[in-house]
Design a protein around this motif. Structure first.
Motif, mmCIF file in Angstrom:
data_model
loop_
_atom_site.group_PDB
_atom_site.id
_atom_site.type_symbol
_atom_site.label_atom_id
_atom_site.label_comp_id
_atom_site.label_asym_id
_atom_site.label_seq_id
_atom_site.Cartn_x
_atom_site.Cartn_y
_atom_site.Cartn_z
ATOM 1 N N THR A 1 0.829 -1.206 0.000
ATOM 2 C CA THR A 1 0.000 0.000 0.000
ATOM 3 C C THR A 1 0.861 1.252 0.000
ATOM 4 O O THR A 1 0.613 2.187 -0.777
ATOM 5 C CB THR A 1 -0.946 -0.005 1.214
ATOM 6 O OG1 THR A 1 -1.801 -1.148 1.121
ATOM 7 C CG2 THR A 1 -1.782 1.258 1.268
ATOM 8 N N ASP A 2 1.872 1.280 0.855
ATOM 9 C CA ASP A 2 2.761 2.452 0.907
ATOM 10 C C ASP A 2 3.442 2.693 -0.436
ATOM 11 O O ASP A 2 3.680 3.832 -0.825
ATOM 12 C CB ASP A 2 3.830 2.267 1.992
ATOM 13 C CG ASP A 2 3.279 2.360 3.397
ATOM 14 O OD1 ASP A 2 2.104 2.747 3.571
ATOM 15 O OD2 ASP A 2 4.029 2.008 4.338
ATOM 16 N N ALA B 1 -0.185 2.601 -3.572
ATOM 17 C CA ALA B 1 -1.537 3.155 -3.407
ATOM 18 C C ALA B 1 -1.794 4.333 -4.343
ATOM 19 O O ALA B 1 -2.890 4.462 -4.897
ATOM 20 C CB ALA B 1 -1.773 3.568 -1.968
ATOM 21 N N SER B 2 -0.804 5.170 -4.535
ATOM 22 C CA SER B 2 -1.023 6.353 -5.367
ATOM 23 C C SER B 2 -1.210 6.009 -6.847
ATOM 24 O O SER B 2 -1.693 6.836 -7.619
ATOM 25 C CB SER B 2 0.140 7.338 -5.210
ATOM 26 O OG SER B 2 1.352 6.760 -5.671
ATOM 27 N N ASP B 3 -0.853 4.805 -7.245
ATOM 28 C CA ASP B 3 -0.970 4.378 -8.642
ATOM 29 C C ASP B 3 -2.193 3.503 -8.902
ATOM 30 O O ASP B 3 -2.349 2.984 -10.007
ATOM 31 C CB ASP B 3 0.278 3.600 -9.063
ATOM 32 C CG ASP B 3 1.536 4.446 -8.977
ATOM 33 O OD1 ASP B 3 1.464 5.642 -9.329
ATOM 34 O OD2 ASP B 3 2.576 3.916 -8.559
ATOM 35 N N ASN B 4 -3.029 3.295 -7.896
ATOM 36 C CA ASN B 4 -4.170 2.390 -8.021
ATOM 37 C C ASN B 4 -5.434 3.013 -7.458
ATOM 38 O O ASN B 4 -5.380 3.824 -6.542
ATOM 39 C CB ASN B 4 -3.890 1.086 -7.244
ATOM 40 C CG ASN B 4 -2.845 0.244 -7.905
ATOM 41 O OD1 ASN B 4 -3.137 -0.514 -8.809
ATOM 42 N ND2 ASN B 4 -1.603 0.371 -7.464
ATOM 43 N N ARG B 5 -6.566 2.579 -7.991
ATOM 44 C CA ARG B 5 -7.841 2.969 -7.406
ATOM 45 C C ARG B 5 -8.017 2.181 -6.109
ATOM 46 O O ARG B 5 -7.611 1.013 -6.032
ATOM 47 C CB ARG B 5 -8.992 2.665 -8.356
ATOM 48 C CG ARG B 5 -8.945 3.518 -9.622
ATOM 49 C CD ARG B 5 -10.117 3.209 -10.500
ATOM 50 N NE ARG B 5 -10.093 1.778 -10.854
ATOM 51 C CZ ARG B 5 -10.479 1.277 -12.012
ATOM 52 N NH1 ARG B 5 -10.945 2.072 -12.940
ATOM 53 N NH2 ARG B 5 -10.419 -0.006 -12.248
#
Length: 68
Positions: free
Chosen positions: A26-27, A30-34
């Motif tokens: 996640t760290d 996360a910014s690259d995924n919905r």
């Protein structure tokens, strides 16, 4: 400084490993995924069941490093 203990993972480590793997993934991604897609991947790839299966597999060795 505390000594570092390296040991083989056991089934009792599955929940902690699942949480660690999900947190790291996640760290990192996360910014690259919905959010919905991220959660689906975490559930299918890093759950307790998957970690338990890897820890129980005779051809897989999981080593853990612990301090303190």
């Amino acid at each position: 400084m505390q000594d570092l203990l390296i040991r083989r993972g056991v089934l009792g480590d599955a929940a902690a490993l699942a949480e660690l793997a999900a947190r790291i993934y996640t760290d990192t991604f996360a910014s690259d995924n919905r959010p919905k897609d991220l959660q689906a991947h975490l559930t299918s790839a890093y759950g307790v069941a998957q970690q338990s299966a890897e820890l129980a597999a005779p051809n897989v060795v999981t080593l853990l490093a612990e301090r303190g």
